[in-house]
Motif scaffolding. Structure first.
Motif, mmCIF file in Angstrom:
data_model
loop_
_atom_site.group_PDB
_atom_site.id
_atom_site.type_symbol
_atom_site.label_atom_id
_atom_site.label_comp_id
_atom_site.label_asym_id
_atom_site.label_seq_id
_atom_site.Cartn_x
_atom_site.Cartn_y
_atom_site.Cartn_z
ATOM 1 N N TYR A 1 -20.573 19.828 53.714
ATOM 2 C CA TYR A 1 -20.287 20.211 52.335
ATOM 3 C C TYR A 1 -19.300 19.214 51.738
ATOM 4 O O TYR A 1 -18.296 18.887 52.367
ATOM 5 C CB TYR A 1 -19.680 21.615 52.329
ATOM 6 C CG TYR A 1 -19.082 22.059 51.025
ATOM 7 C CD1 TYR A 1 -19.883 22.583 50.016
ATOM 8 C CD2 TYR A 1 -17.714 21.988 50.806
ATOM 9 C CE1 TYR A 1 -19.331 23.004 48.822
ATOM 10 C CE2 TYR A 1 -17.150 22.414 49.610
ATOM 11 C CZ TYR A 1 -17.969 22.921 48.622
ATOM 12 O OH TYR A 1 -17.414 23.341 47.437
ATOM 13 N N CYS B 1 -26.827 20.127 61.328
ATOM 14 C CA CYS B 1 -25.592 20.570 60.680
ATOM 15 C C CYS B 1 -25.701 20.392 59.169
ATOM 16 O O CYS B 1 -26.626 19.755 58.668
ATOM 17 C CB CYS B 1 -24.386 19.804 61.220
ATOM 18 S SG CYS B 1 -24.370 18.051 60.787
ATOM 19 N N SER C 1 -26.604 26.754 56.459
ATOM 20 C CA SER C 1 -25.624 27.155 55.439
ATOM 21 C C SER C 1 -26.087 26.703 54.061
ATOM 22 O O SER C 1 -26.532 25.567 53.885
ATOM 23 C CB SER C 1 -24.256 26.535 55.735
ATOM 24 O OG SER C 1 -23.735 27.013 56.942
ATOM 25 N N TYR D 1 -16.381 19.479 54.497
ATOM 26 C CA TYR D 1 -16.313 20.586 55.441
ATOM 27 C C TYR D 1 -17.617 20.649 56.224
ATOM 28 O O TYR D 1 -18.699 20.552 55.650
ATOM 29 C CB TYR D 1 -16.080 21.912 54.702
ATOM 30 C CG TYR D 1 -14.798 21.900 53.908
ATOM 31 C CD1 TYR D 1 -13.612 22.354 54.471
ATOM 32 C CD2 TYR D 1 -14.775 21.399 52.613
ATOM 33 C CE1 TYR D 1 -12.426 22.314 53.752
ATOM 34 C CE2 TYR D 1 -13.592 21.358 51.883
ATOM 35 C CZ TYR D 1 -12.429 21.821 52.456
ATOM 36 O OH TYR D 1 -11.255 21.780 51.752
ATOM 37 N N ASN E 1 -20.380 22.658 58.290
ATOM 38 C CA ASN E 1 -20.907 24.012 58.327
ATOM 39 C C ASN E 1 -22.094 24.082 59.275
ATOM 40 O O ASN E 1 -22.729 23.082 59.585
ATOM 41 C CB ASN E 1 -21.353 24.443 56.924
ATOM 42 C CG ASN E 1 -20.175 24.578 55.992
ATOM 43 O OD1 ASN E 1 -19.536 25.604 55.938
ATOM 44 N ND2 ASN E 1 -19.861 23.513 55.270
#
Length: 136
Positions: free
Chosen positions: A22, A19, A86, A80, A82
């Motif tokens: 952010y 993962c 990403s 966050y 993502n």
């Protein structure tokens, strides 16, 4: 404007991404970098949990990824989650957490410095590097 960063957690088997977390602000090494060190310090990656385990443990890197998210994401905004892979979220720093020789390692890239790797090593070396960055 905040210093944005990404924290990437790779699995221990083939080093693929689990993962990407952010962070909206304070993503520089003296901020998020230290926060990561403080959380990861003395963390042991294991394969299976023993009853009565007293060490700070993570049952594999996917367990560590969940613990990192739970540690940093305490309310709305700021952090966050993502999907793996990403990028391009206006991040300046990318922190990659991975296992090498059964030991946690971290790599720090400065995207604004042409993606140069500022640091890559184990947590003890990382702590020394962070201390050497103070006042620069």
């Amino acid at each position: 404007m905040g210093t944005r960063s990404l924290t990437i957690i790779n699995n221990e088997w083939d080093n693929s991404e689990i993962c990407v977390l952010y962070r909206q602000s304070d993503g520089y090494p003296e901020g998020h970098g230290i926060d990561l060190l403080n959380f990861l310090k003395n963390m042991n990656i294991v394969n299976g949990i023993s009853i009565g385990e007293s060490r700070r443990i993570s049952n594999g890197m996917d367990c560590l990824a969940a613990q990192v998210v739970a540690h940093f994401k305490t309310g709305p905004g700021g952090f966050y989650l993502n999907a793996a892979g990403s990028r391009d979220m206006c991040e300046q720093y990318i922190y990659t957490i991975y296992v090498k020789d059964k030991e946690l390692h971290i790599k720090v890239e400065d995207v604004y410095d042409e993606g140069n790797i500022s640091f890559d090593g184990n947590l003890n070396q990382y702590e020394e590097w962070l201390n050497s960055q103070k006042g620069k």
